[in-house]
Design a protein around this motif. Structure first.
Motif, PDB file in Angstrom:
ATOM      1  N   MET B 225       0.821  -1.211   0.000  1.00  0.00           N
ATOM      2  CA  MET B 225       0.000   0.000   0.000  1.00  0.00           C
ATOM      3  C   MET B 225       0.859   1.267   0.000  1.00  0.00           C
ATOM      4  O   MET B 225       0.487   2.274  -0.587  1.00  0.00           O
ATOM      5  N   THR B 226       2.023   1.228   0.686  1.00  0.00           N
ATOM      6  CA  THR B 226       2.846   2.441   0.712  1.00  0.00           C
ATOM      7  C   THR B 226       3.614   2.641  -0.584  1.00  0.00           C
ATOM      8  O   THR B 226       3.816   3.769  -1.010  1.00  0.00           O
ATOM      9  N   LEU B 227       4.026   1.535  -1.216  1.00  0.00           N
ATOM     10  CA  LEU B 227       4.918   1.673  -2.370  1.00  0.00           C
ATOM     11  C   LEU B 227       4.198   1.855  -3.705  1.00  0.00           C
ATOM     12  O   LEU B 227       4.636   2.619  -4.553  1.00  0.00           O
ATOM     13  N   SER B 228       3.094   1.134  -3.891  1.00  0.00           N
ATOM     14  CA  SER B 228       2.584   0.993  -5.260  1.00  0.00           C
ATOM     15  C   SER B 228       1.817   2.197  -5.758  1.00  0.00           C
ATOM     16  O   SER B 228       1.098   2.853  -5.012  1.00  0.00           O
ATOM     17  N   ASP B 229       1.977   2.439  -7.050  1.00  0.00           N
ATOM     18  CA  ASP B 229       1.129   3.408  -7.725  1.00  0.00           C
ATOM     19  C   ASP B 229      -0.188   2.752  -8.110  1.00  0.00           C
ATOM     20  O   ASP B 229      -1.248   3.338  -8.009  1.00  0.00           O
ATOM     21  N   ARG B 230      -0.071   1.511  -8.589  1.00  0.00           N
ATOM     22  CA  ARG B 230      -1.276   0.760  -8.951  1.00  0.00           C
ATOM     23  C   ARG B 230      -1.119  -0.679  -8.499  1.00  0.00           C
ATOM     24  O   ARG B 230      -0.007  -1.170  -8.337  1.00  0.00           O
ATOM     25  N   ILE B 231      -2.256  -1.337  -8.307  1.00  0.00           N
ATOM     26  CA  ILE B 231      -2.224  -2.722  -7.840  1.00  0.00           C
ATOM     27  C   ILE B 231      -3.106  -3.584  -8.742  1.00  0.00           C
ATOM     28  O   ILE B 231      -4.195  -3.167  -9.149  1.00  0.00           O
ATOM     29  N   PHE B 232      -2.593  -4.763  -9.094  1.00  0.00           N
ATOM     30  CA  PHE B 232      -3.399  -5.768  -9.789  1.00  0.00           C
ATOM     31  C   PHE B 232      -3.625  -6.917  -8.823  1.00  0.00           C
ATOM     32  O   PHE B 232      -2.702  -7.329  -8.124  1.00  0.00           O
ATOM     33  N   VAL B 233      -4.840  -7.435  -8.785  1.00  0.00           N
ATOM     34  CA  VAL B 233      -5.140  -8.518  -7.852  1.00  0.00           C
ATOM     35  C   VAL B 233      -5.539  -9.763  -8.630  1.00  0.00           C
ATOM     36  O   VAL B 233      -6.385  -9.704  -9.536  1.00  0.00           O
ATOM     37  N   MET B 234      -4.900 -10.885  -8.301  1.00  0.00           N
ATOM     38  CA  MET B 234      -5.243 -12.156  -8.945  1.00  0.00           C
ATOM     39  C   MET B 234      -5.800 -13.125  -7.927  1.00  0.00           C
ATOM     40  O   MET B 234      -5.451 -13.089  -6.748  1.00  0.00           O
ATOM     41  N   ASP B 235      -6.684 -13.987  -8.397  1.00  0.00           N
ATOM     42  CA  ASP B 235      -7.174 -15.078  -7.560  1.00  0.00           C
ATOM     43  C   ASP B 235      -7.534 -16.237  -8.483  1.00  0.00           C
ATOM     44  O   ASP B 235      -8.192 -16.030  -9.512  1.00  0.00           O
ATOM     45  N   PRO B 245      -4.131   1.931  -4.745  1.00  0.00           N
ATOM     46  CA  PRO B 245      -4.236   1.231  -3.463  1.00  0.00           C
ATOM     47  C   PRO B 245      -5.589   1.465  -2.787  1.00  0.00           C
ATOM     48  O   PRO B 245      -6.193   0.531  -2.269  1.00  0.00           O
ATOM     49  N   VAL B 246      -6.063   2.702  -2.813  1.00  0.00           N
ATOM     50  CA  VAL B 246      -7.334   2.996  -2.146  1.00  0.00           C
ATOM     51  C   VAL B 246      -8.480   2.238  -2.805  1.00  0.00           C
ATOM     52  O   VAL B 246      -9.310   1.617  -2.137  1.00  0.00           O
ATOM     53  N   GLU B 247      -8.513   2.263  -4.126  1.00  0.00           N
ATOM     54  CA  GLU B 247      -9.580   1.563  -4.843  1.00  0.00           C
ATOM     55  C   GLU B 247      -9.569   0.075  -4.542  1.00  0.00           C
ATOM     56  O   GLU B 247     -10.605  -0.539  -4.291  1.00  0.00           O
ATOM     57  N   VAL B 248      -8.351  -0.489  -4.571  1.00  0.00           N
ATOM     58  CA  VAL B 248      -8.245  -1.934  -4.376  1.00  0.00           C
ATOM     59  C   VAL B 248      -8.644  -2.327  -2.961  1.00  0.00           C
ATOM     60  O   VAL B 248      -9.322  -3.321  -2.739  1.00  0.00           O
ATOM     61  N   ARG B 249      -8.237  -1.504  -1.993  1.00  0.00           N
ATOM     62  CA  ARG B 249      -8.533  -1.827  -0.603  1.00  0.00           C
ATOM     63  C   ARG B 249     -10.037  -1.906  -0.372  1.00  0.00           C
ATOM     64  O   ARG B 249     -10.524  -2.642   0.457  1.00  0.00           O
ATOM     65  N   GLU B 250     -10.786  -1.081  -1.128  1.00  0.00           N
ATOM     66  CA  GLU B 250     -12.223  -1.051  -0.882  1.00  0.00           C
ATOM     67  C   GLU B 250     -13.011  -1.956  -1.815  1.00  0.00           C
ATOM     68  O   GLU B 250     -14.221  -2.054  -1.714  1.00  0.00           O
ATOM     69  N   ILE B 255     -11.626  -8.065  -1.034  1.00  0.00           N
ATOM     70  CA  ILE B 255     -11.840  -8.405   0.370  1.00  0.00           C
ATOM     71  C   ILE B 255     -12.311  -9.841   0.477  1.00  0.00           C
ATOM     72  O   ILE B 255     -11.855 -10.612   1.318  1.00  0.00           O
ATOM     73  N   LYS B 256     -13.179 -10.222  -0.441  1.00  0.00           N
ATOM     74  CA  LYS B 256     -13.714 -11.585  -0.426  1.00  0.00           C
ATOM     75  C   LYS B 256     -12.597 -12.600  -0.687  1.00  0.00           C
ATOM     76  O   LYS B 256     -12.482 -13.612   0.000  1.00  0.00           O
ATOM     77  N   ALA B 257     -11.750 -12.295  -1.667  1.00  0.00           N
ATOM     78  CA  ALA B 257     -10.669 -13.225  -2.001  1.00  0.00           C
ATOM     79  C   ALA B 257      -9.729 -13.407  -0.821  1.00  0.00           C
ATOM     80  O   ALA B 257      -9.242 -14.503  -0.565  1.00  0.00           O
ATOM     81  N   TYR B 258      -9.484 -12.322  -0.118  1.00  0.00           N
ATOM     82  CA  TYR B 258      -8.525 -12.412   0.985  1.00  0.00           C
ATOM     83  C   TYR B 258      -9.132 -12.966   2.253  1.00  0.00           C
ATOM     84  O   TYR B 258      -8.475 -13.622   3.039  1.00  0.00           O
ATOM     85  N   LEU B 259     -10.412 -12.665   2.468  1.00  0.00           N
ATOM     86  CA  LEU B 259     -10.979 -13.066   3.750  1.00  0.00           C
ATOM     87  C   LEU B 259     -12.005 -14.178   3.609  1.00  0.00           C
ATOM     88  O   LEU B 259     -12.672 -14.540   4.558  1.00  0.00           O
ATOM     89  N   GLY B 260     -12.129 -14.711   2.420  1.00  0.00           N
ATOM     90  CA  GLY B 260     -13.116 -15.766   2.225  1.00  0.00           C
ATOM     91  C   GLY B 260     -14.500 -15.153   2.175  1.00  0.00           C
ATOM     92  O   GLY B 260     -14.664 -13.975   1.862  1.00  0.00           O
ATOM     93  N   GLU B 261     -15.535 -15.934   2.520  1.00  0.00           N
ATOM     94  CA  GLU B 261     -16.928 -15.480   2.404  1.00  0.00           C
ATOM     95  C   GLU B 261     -17.259 -14.430   3.450  1.00  0.00           C
ATOM     96  O   GLU B 261     -18.175 -13.649   3.310  1.00  0.00           O
ATOM     97  N   ASP B 262     -16.449 -14.424   4.516  1.00  0.00           N
ATOM     98  CA  ASP B 262     -16.784 -13.623   5.678  1.00  0.00           C
ATOM     99  C   ASP B 262     -16.446 -12.148   5.450  1.00  0.00           C
ATOM    100  O   ASP B 262     -15.510 -11.607   6.000  1.00  0.00           O
ATOM    101  N   VAL B 263     -17.277 -11.468   4.626  1.00  0.00           N
ATOM    102  CA  VAL B 263     -16.947 -10.125   4.175  1.00  0.00           C
ATOM    103  C   VAL B 263     -16.981  -9.093   5.294  1.00  0.00           C
ATOM    104  O   VAL B 263     -16.289  -8.094   5.256  1.00  0.00           O
ATOM    105  N   ASP B 264     -17.760  -9.337   6.308  1.00  0.00           N
ATOM    106  CA  ASP B 264     -17.903  -8.327   7.352  1.00  0.00           C
ATOM    107  C   ASP B 264     -16.687  -8.228   8.262  1.00  0.00           C
ATOM    108  O   ASP B 264     -16.525  -7.245   8.960  1.00  0.00           O
TER     109      ASP B 264
END
Ligand code: ADP
Ligand code: MG
Lengths: 409, 265
Positions: B225-235, B245-250, B255-264
C-alpha cells in the motif's frame, strides 16, 4: 562414548561383507584333487577387518561433524596448499622449482622413467581439458575419450593417406575434435545431469565401435602402425632422443594448458560456466545464453583431448580402438574428481597420483580398478570436494570509491 | 504518471498446466516510472505470471509486449528465450532465492553484467586491453551496485553464507547489474524482519527514482500500500481487480478473495 547403535551397525556391516565375499574368499575348489578347501580364517579376517574399518570410518565422521559444527560461523581454516597458492612469495619459487624439475627430468632419470612421465603429463592435459567441461561447467561427460580418439586417428589417418606431418596435424586434430564436440553438443547439451552422462557415454562407445568395424576407413581392430614420431627440422633422432623430444613437447603443452585454463577460469566466460553449474535457470534469467556457453565449454574440452590424441599417436607410433575404451574416460574423470573439481593444482596432483602410482607400485597394478573404485568411494565420503578444492578468487577494494581487483592466480 | 509511455503490455495471458488454469486470460500494463504490485492469495498464479513474462514458461495463449523507454523500441516477447528477454531490459528476482551459492557476493553481481559485456575465449586467453578494461568496468559497476544494496562489506563472502534478507538484496543487486528498465521482484520482503523491510522499501524507492520501473509480488500489505502506484489482484489465475491502493482496498471482490466469504470481518 561410541554409541551402541553404531556398534550394532558395524557388526551388521561386517556380517554382510563376510556373506558377500564368502564365495570368493572362503570356498576354494581344487579341480585336480577334486576337493573344496574351506578357508574359514579368511572369513574371520574379512569380518573383523570390515568391522574395524566401519568403526574407524564412523569415528572419523563424528569427529568431522563436531569440528564442522564448532566453527560453523567462523571462516573455515584454509588448507596449507591454498595459503601457498595465494601468497606470491611462496607460489612463484614453487612454480619455478616445479618447472625446473620438469625441464631437468630427462637428464635426471632413465628413458623408461621419462616415458612414464610423458604419459602422466599427457593425462594432466587431458584432466585439465575435461576439468573445463566437468569441473567448471558441470557437464558430466563420460565419453571424453571419443575426442581423444578423434585426435589420435586424425594423425594416424592423415599421415597414412596424405603423408601429413605431426606439426601440421596437431592443430587439425584439435580442431576436428572441437568440431565434433560442437556437432555432438548441439543436440545433446539440452539434456541435464544423468541424461547427458548416458548420452556422452554412448557417444564414446559409438566412436570406438565405428573405428573397430569400419575397416576400409580405420583398418579396424588391427589398428594403424608405423606412425612417425614428431620431426625436428628433418633431423634423425635416436630412440631415446625421440622420447626425450616428445617429453618436452608434452611439457610445453602442459604449461600452455595451465596458462590457458587458468585465464579462462578467471574470465567472464569462466564465471558464466561456474554460474551455469550452480543454477541454470538463474543463469538464463541473468542473460547468459545457456546453449552457447555450454557449447563453448564442451568443444574447448574436446579441443584439448584432440590435441593430446595427436601426441598419443605420435608417442606410441601405433593406434587401435582398444586404446579408447570407456576405461580411459573413467580414468580421466577420476583424475578430475579425485583432484578436485575446478581446481587446476588439484587436477595436476590427481593425474600424477593416478597415473604414476600404478606404474611404480607394479604389485598394485592388477588391482588398479579396484583401487580406483575404493579411492573414489573413500574420497566421496570424506572429501567430496577433492584433494584440493577450488577457491574463489577474492577481491580487495581500497578506500570506498576506487575498486581495484586484486588478482590471485 | 498516466502520460508516461507504456513499457509492458500483457494481453489475454493464459497458462495451463494440464487441467489447471494457473493463469486465465490476464491483462496487465505498466507505464514508465511506475511501481506496480501484483497481489493475491497463495497459488493465485503470480509466480507463474512472472515465469511467463521472463520466458521460463511458454504461455498457453496471450501476448506480451515490452517497449524500451530509452529508445522506444518494442518487442513481442512470446517465444523468446529468457536470456534474450533479460538482454532487452527486463530482469527479475526469485521467490525461492536462486543465487549462485558458492560464488562470492561480488561474482554474483558480476554475472549480472554478462549480457552487457562481450569478451569471449580470445579475450580471456590473451587478456588484451579491451578485455582488461571491460573486466575492470565489470568489477567497478558491480561494486557500486553492492554499495547501493548495502553489501559492499561482504564482497568476498560466499553467497550462501549471507543472511536471508541479505540474500534477497543480493538478488536485487544481481538483477540491477543487467541494466533493466523493468525490474520484477517476486516477494522481496518474504522472511525479512520489520527493520529489513523498511530498508527494502527505501531501496525500492531509490531504484525507482533512478528510472527503473518495478513490478512486484508481495504479501506484506503495508509495503504494497505504501509503495505501489497501482495494484493488480489475482485469484485462482484470474485478474479480479485493479486500481490505486485505495480503490483496491475497498474493492469487495478483493476483500472476499482475501478473507473468504466472511466479508464483514
Ligand atoms: N510447473 C508447474 N507445473 C504444474 N503446476 C504448476 C507449476 N507451476 C505452478 N503450478 C500451479 O500453478 C498455480 C499457481 O502457482 P504460483 O504461480 O506459484 O502461485 P503464487 O505465486 O501466486 O503463489 C498453483 O496451483 C501451482 O500448483
Ligand atoms: Mg509465488
Amino acid at each position: 562414548m561410541f554409541p551402541v547403535k553404531e556398534l550394532k551397525r558395524s557388526a551388521l556391516i561386517s556380517l554382510w561383507f563376510a556373506f558377500l565375499t564368502f564365495p570368493i574368499m572362503v570356498i576354494k575348489v581344487d579341480p585336480i584333487e577334486r576337493i573344496v578347501h574351506w578357508r574359514w580364517d579368511n572369513m574371520f579376517f574379512i569380518a573383523f577387518g570390515s568391522f574395524v574399518l566401519s568403526i574407524l570410518a564412523k569415528v572419523f565422521m563424528i569427529q568431522k561433524e563436531r569440528r564442522a559444527s564448532r566453527k560453523k560461523r567462523k571462516i573455515a581454516a584454509e588448507p596449507l596448499i591454498q595459503r601457498i597458492a595465494r601468497e606470491p612469495r611462496f607460489l612463484y619459487p614453487l612454480v619455478v622449482a616445479c618447472f625446473a624439475f620438469g625441464v631437468s627430468f630427462p637428464f635426471l632419470f632413465s628413458t623408461y622413467q621419462t616415458n612414464i612421465m610423458t604419459t602422466a603429463l599427457m593425462y594432466v592435459v587431458l584432466g585439465l581439458g575435461l576439468n573445463i567441461v566437468v569441473g567448471v561447467a558441470g557437464l558430466l561427460d563420460l565419453g571424453y575419450v571419443a575426442f581423444y580418439a578423434v585426435g589420435a586417428y586424425s594423425y594416424a589417418l592423415l599421415n597414412l593417406n596424405f603423408d601429413m606431418g605431426f606439426w601440421a596435424v596437431l592443430p587439425i586434430g584439435g580442431l576436428l575434435a572441437a568440431f565434433l564436440g560442437v556437432i555432438l553438443g548441439f543436440p545433446v547439451l539440452r539434456l541435464r545431469g544423468d541424461y547427458l552422462a548416458i548420452v556422452t557415454l554412448g557417444f564414446g562407445e559409438i566412436i570406438r565401435l565405428v573405428l573397430e568395424n569400419w575397416n576400409a576407413f580405420s583398418q579396424g581392430p588391427s589398428g594403424i602402425a608405423n606412425i612417425p614420431r614428431p620431426g625436428f627440422f628433418g633431423m634423425e633422432m635416436t630412440f631415446a632422443g625421440g622420447i626425450t623430444y616428445i617429453y618436452y613437447i608434452v611439457l610445453v603443452l602442459v604449461v600452455i594448458t595451465i596458462f590457458v585454463v587458468n585465464r579462462l577460469q578467471n574470465s567472464r566466460l569462466g564465471r558464466a560456466w561456474l554460474a551455469l553449474r550452480e543454477d541454470e535457470i538463474a543463469c538464463q534469467a541473468m542473460g547468459i545464453d545457456k546453449t552457447k556457453t555450454k557449447l563453448i565449454a564442451f568443444s574447448l574440452g574436446a579441443f584439448w583431448a584432440g590435441f593430446v590424441g595427436v601426441l598419443f599417436a605420435a608417442k606410441t607410433t601405433f593406434v587401435n580402438p582398444a586404446s579408447f575404451t570407456f576405461l580411459e574416460s573413467a580414468i580421466i574423470l577420476s583424475i578430475v574428481v579425485l583432484g578436485g573439481m575446478g581446481s587446476i593444482i588439484g587436477v595436476i596432483v590427481g593425474a600424477l597420483i593416478l597415473i604414476l602410482l600404478p606404474e611404480y607400485l607394479r604389485a598394485l597394478s592388477e588391482y588398479r580398478m579396484l583401487a580406483f573404485g575404493a579411492i573414489l568411494v573413500i574420497m566421496m565420503v570424506f572429501k567430496p570436494e577433492g584433494i584440493i578444492s577450488n577457491v574463489r578468487r577474492s577481491y580487495k577494494f581500497k578506500g570506498t570509491n576506487t575498486p581495484e581487483g586484486e588478482i590471485h592466480e | 504518471m498516466s502520460d508516461s509511455p507504456t513499457i509492458l503490455e500483457v494481453e489475454g495471458l493464459s497458462k495451463y498446466f494440464g487441467g489447471i488454469k494457473a493463469i486465465d486470460n490476464v491483462d496487465l500494463d505498466i507505464r514508465q516510472g511506475e511501481i506496480v504490485a501484483l497481489i493475491g492469495p497463495n497459488g493465485a498464479g503470480k509466480t507463474t505470471f512472472f515465469n511467463c513474462l521472463t520466458g521460463i514458461y511458454k504461455p498457453t495463449a496471450g501476448d506480451i509486449k515490452l517497449s524500451d523507454p530509452r529508445n522506444g523500441k518494442s518487442t513481442r516477447l512470446n517465444g523468446k528465450k529468457p536470456n534474450k528477454i533479460t538482454e532487452i531490459g527486463m530482469a527479475r528476482t526469485f521467490q525461492n532465492i536462486r543465487l549462485f551459492p558458492t560464488m562470492s557476493v561480488l561474482e554474483n553481481v558480476m554475472i549480472g553484467r554478462h549480457c552487457r559485456t562481450k569478451s569471449l575465449i580470445f579475450g580471456a586467453i590473451t587478456r588484451n586491453k579491451a578485455t582488461r578494461i571491460e573486466e575492470a568496468q565489470i568489477i567497478e559497476r558491480s561494486y557500486e551496485i553492492l554499495k547501493k544494496v548495502g553489501l559492499h562489506r561482504q564482497v568476498n563472502e560466499q553467497a550462501r553464507n549471507l543472511s536471508y534478507g541479505a540474500q534477497r538484496r543480493l538478488e536485487i543487486g544481481r538483477a540491477l547489474a543487467t541494466e533493466p528498465f523493468l525490474l520484477l521482484l517476486d516477494e522481496p520482503a518474504a522472511g525479512m524482519n520489520p527493520k529489513e523491510t523498511e530498508a527494502l522499501v527505501a531501496l525500492i524507492r531509490e531504484i525507482c527514482a533512478e528510472g527503473h520501473s518495478i513490478l512486484l509480488i508481495e504479501h506484506d500489505m503495508k509495503l504494497v500500500m505504501t509503495l505501489s502506484d497501482r495494484i493488480f489482484v489475482m485469484d485462482y489465475g484470474k485478474k479480479i481487480a485493479q486500481g490505486t491502493p485505495v480503490e483496491v482496498r475497498e474493492n469487495p471482490a478483493v476483500i472476499k478473495a482475501y478473507l473468504g466469504e466472511d466479508v464483514d470481518a
